[in-house]
Design an enzyme around this catalytic site. Structure first.
Site, PDB file in Angstrom:
ATOM      1  N   GLU A   1       0.346  -8.793  11.310  1.00  0.00           N
ATOM      2  CA  GLU A   1       0.261  -7.624  10.412  1.00  0.00           C
ATOM      3  C   GLU A   1       0.969  -7.978   9.101  1.00  0.00           C
ATOM      4  O   GLU A   1       2.112  -8.455   9.122  1.00  0.00           O
ATOM      5  CB  GLU A   1       0.934  -6.429  11.093  1.00  0.00           C
TER       6      GLU A   1
ATOM      7  N   HIS B   1      -9.467   2.293  19.528  1.00  0.00           N
ATOM      8  CA  HIS B   1      -8.638   1.240  20.143  1.00  0.00           C
ATOM      9  C   HIS B   1      -9.195   0.769  21.482  1.00  0.00           C
ATOM     10  O   HIS B   1      -9.078  -0.405  21.844  1.00  0.00           O
ATOM     11  CB  HIS B   1      -7.190   1.730  20.288  1.00  0.00           C
TER      12      HIS B   1
ATOM     13  N   ASP C   1       0.108 -12.707   6.401  1.00  0.00           N
ATOM     14  CA  ASP C   1      -1.306 -12.534   6.044  1.00  0.00           C
ATOM     15  C   ASP C   1      -2.183 -13.150   7.137  1.00  0.00           C
ATOM     16  O   ASP C   1      -2.031 -14.334   7.463  1.00  0.00           O
ATOM     17  CB  ASP C   1      -1.569 -13.228   4.696  1.00  0.00           C
ATOM     18  N   GLY C   2      -3.092 -12.354   7.646  1.00  0.00           N
ATOM     19  CA  GLY C   2      -3.968 -12.833   8.718  1.00  0.00           C
ATOM     20  C   GLY C   2      -4.850 -13.988   8.297  1.00  0.00           C
ATOM     21  O   GLY C   2      -5.203 -14.851   9.105  1.00  0.00           O
TER      22      GLY C   2
ATOM     23  N   GLN D   1       0.839  -1.205   0.000  1.00  0.00           N
ATOM     24  CA  GLN D   1       0.000   0.000   0.000  1.00  0.00           C
ATOM     25  C   GLN D   1       0.877   1.260   0.000  1.00  0.00           C
ATOM     26  O   GLN D   1       2.079   1.178   0.214  1.00  0.00           O
ATOM     27  CB  GLN D   1      -0.884   0.023   1.254  1.00  0.00           C
TER      28      GLN D   1
ATOM     29  N   ASP E   1      -8.509  -5.900  13.186  1.00  0.00           N
ATOM     30  CA  ASP E   1      -8.284  -4.449  13.204  1.00  0.00           C
ATOM     31  C   ASP E   1      -7.670  -4.071  11.852  1.00  0.00           C
ATOM     32  O   ASP E   1      -6.474  -3.774  11.737  1.00  0.00           O
ATOM     33  CB  ASP E   1      -7.335  -4.157  14.376  1.00  0.00           C
ATOM     34  N   SER E   2      -8.499  -4.137  10.815  1.00  0.00           N
ATOM     35  CA  SER E   2      -7.939  -4.078   9.452  1.00  0.00           C
ATOM     36  C   SER E   2      -8.247  -2.758   8.750  1.00  0.00           C
ATOM     37  O   SER E   2      -9.071  -1.966   9.197  1.00  0.00           O
ATOM     38  CB  SER E   2      -8.540  -5.210   8.620  1.00  0.00           C
ATOM     39  N   THR E   3      -7.604  -2.614   7.615  1.00  0.00           N
ATOM     40  CA  THR E   3      -7.953  -1.536   6.703  1.00  0.00           C
ATOM     41  C   THR E   3      -9.326  -1.859   6.105  1.00  0.00           C
ATOM     42  O   THR E   3      -9.924  -2.887   6.433  1.00  0.00           O
ATOM     43  CB  THR E   3      -6.893  -1.458   5.578  1.00  0.00           C
TER      44      THR E   3
HETATM   45  N1  SAM Z   1      -5.820   0.541  13.919  1.00  0.00           N
HETATM   46  C1  SAM Z   1      -6.181   1.421  12.834  1.00  0.00           C
HETATM   47  C2  SAM Z   1      -7.446   2.066  13.175  1.00  0.00           C
HETATM   48  O1  SAM Z   1      -7.457   2.704  14.202  1.00  0.00           O
HETATM   49  O2  SAM Z   1      -8.391   1.932  12.419  1.00  0.00           O
HETATM   50  C3  SAM Z   1      -6.383   0.738  11.490  1.00  0.00           C
HETATM   51  C4  SAM Z   1      -6.015  -0.481  11.383  1.00  0.00           C
HETATM   52  S1  SAM Z   1      -4.352  -0.919  11.056  1.00  0.00           S
HETATM   53  C5  SAM Z   1      -3.424   0.398  10.551  1.00  0.00           C
HETATM   54  C6  SAM Z   1      -4.835  -1.765   9.562  1.00  0.00           C
HETATM   55  C7  SAM Z   1      -3.788  -2.762   9.171  1.00  0.00           C
HETATM   56  O3  SAM Z   1      -4.341  -3.927   8.558  1.00  0.00           O
HETATM   57  C8  SAM Z   1      -2.806  -2.198   8.136  1.00  0.00           C
HETATM   58  O4  SAM Z   1      -1.570  -1.963   8.755  1.00  0.00           O
HETATM   59  C9  SAM Z   1      -2.739  -3.266   7.040  1.00  0.00           C
HETATM   60  O5  SAM Z   1      -1.430  -3.465   6.551  1.00  0.00           O
HETATM   61  C10 SAM Z   1      -3.270  -4.470   7.783  1.00  0.00           C
HETATM   62  N2  SAM Z   1      -3.802  -5.547   6.931  1.00  0.00           N
HETATM   63  C11 SAM Z   1      -4.601  -5.436   5.832  1.00  0.00           C
HETATM   64  N3  SAM Z   1      -4.870  -6.659   5.329  1.00  0.00           N
HETATM   65  C12 SAM Z   1      -4.238  -7.574   6.130  1.00  0.00           C
HETATM   66  C13 SAM Z   1      -4.147  -8.991   6.133  1.00  0.00           C
HETATM   67  N4  SAM Z   1      -4.758  -9.743   5.186  1.00  0.00           N
HETATM   68  N5  SAM Z   1      -3.428  -9.590   7.114  1.00  0.00           N
HETATM   69  C14 SAM Z   1      -2.806  -8.847   8.074  1.00  0.00           C
HETATM   70  N6  SAM Z   1      -2.835  -7.481   8.120  1.00  0.00           N
HETATM   71  C15 SAM Z   1      -3.555  -6.868   7.158  1.00  0.00           C
END
Ligand code: SAM
Length: 276
Positions: free
Chosen positions: A106, A62, A137-138, A31, A155-157
């Protein structure tokens, strides 16, 4: 010269944030990553142009995505966070004395590295000895771990790119198998005002898998529409009727025992979304 971040919350509605300084901006394997210092919200993590978390309002998200499930489960010891590379969920999880291990899965290591550097207030607990950071990958991680976690927090995008497979469908069945037999799952599940179809689909997918499935809400200024949904799926304990009489007290800025209960009270348009 003035600098502004323009965030398209949906195609026809844009939020703009006045920016003081770009602290880091890079294209990672997954990304576009930026950490900006903004006039009102302070430092913020932005992924693919979408505000993820800011120093000013991160506490809402959070605290709610962690304390609702962790105060519902009577004795959460092992917790998994899928995503969450900023570390905010881990920080809140480790406030619970019962937690012996918190795994962060993550996919993008750059998020962890840059948040440790520029958002220490949020990422501060990632070096706690009870925290294990796993880069991967989760979806794969959950598939490979069975009957292991008391609480799983997604807690994903938003539901596109690497995160698309984290929203509903067969992934929730995998989550259920990764949980212990009285486990609890929670995910951030988007905005009922701008993305009602996502909220509806994800809730119904969770309902097909979990004995108890509920939606709770929180007011998050920098999230599209300012009013955000979380879906909680539980095998045994009802989060709305959690016994909070004996729960441990610690510092929070949004979560309270009253908020725990009231966050399940939904406006009619949201109730209709998940019941009709
Ligand atoms: N905690 C933040 C909030 O307050 O909304 C947002 C979440 S955090 C930054 C989102 C994370 O999900 C990103 O760092 C992204 O790289 C991760 N992510 C997306 N798809 C994923 C997957 N399939 N497995 C693990 N992590 C993933």
């Amino acid at each position: 010269m003035e600098m502004w971040l323009k965030e398209a919350q949906i195609e026809d509605a844009v939020m703009t944030y006045k920016v003081k300084e770009t602290l880091v901006r890079k294209k990672t394997e997954y990304q576009d990553l930026a950490i900006l210092d903004t006039n009102f919200f302070g430092r913020m993590l932005v992924l693919d142009g979408i505000v993820q978390t800011t120093i000013k309002d991160e506490f809402v998200y959070h605290e709610m995505i962690t304390h609702i499930p962790l105060f519902t489960h009577p004795n959460p010891k092992k917790v998994l966070v899928v995503g969450g590379g900023d570390g905010g969920a881990i920080r809140e999880i480790l406030k619970h004395p019962s937690v012996e291990k918190a795994v962060l899965c993550e996919i993008d290591e750059a998020v962890v590295i840059e948040c440790k550097k520029y958002l220490p207030e949020i990422s501060c607990a990632l070096d706690d000895p009870r925290c294990e950071v796993f880069i991967g990958d989760g979806i794969k991680y959950v598939h490979e771990h069975k009957n292991e976690f008391d609480v799983i927090i997604v807690d994903s995008t938003d539901p596109f790119g690497a995160a698309e497979g984290l929203f509903g469908g067969s992934f929730y069945k995998e989550i259920s198998e990764c949980l212990t037999d009285d486990g609890i799952f929670v995910a951030q599940t988007e905005t009922p005002f701008y993305l009602p179809d996502v909220v509806k689909k994800v809730f119904n997918d969770a309902k097909e898998t979990f004995a108890i499935t509920k939606l709770f809400m929180a007011a998050i200024p920098t999230y599209p529409g300012g009013y955000w949904s979380f879906t909680i799926g539980s095998k045994k304990y009802d989060p709305e009727n959690a016994n909070l009489d004996t729960t441990v007290e610690f510092d929070t800025k949004y979560y309270t025992k009253k908020i725990h209960k009231s966050s399940f009270a939904l406006p009619k348009y949201v109730e209709d979304l998940i019941t009709k």
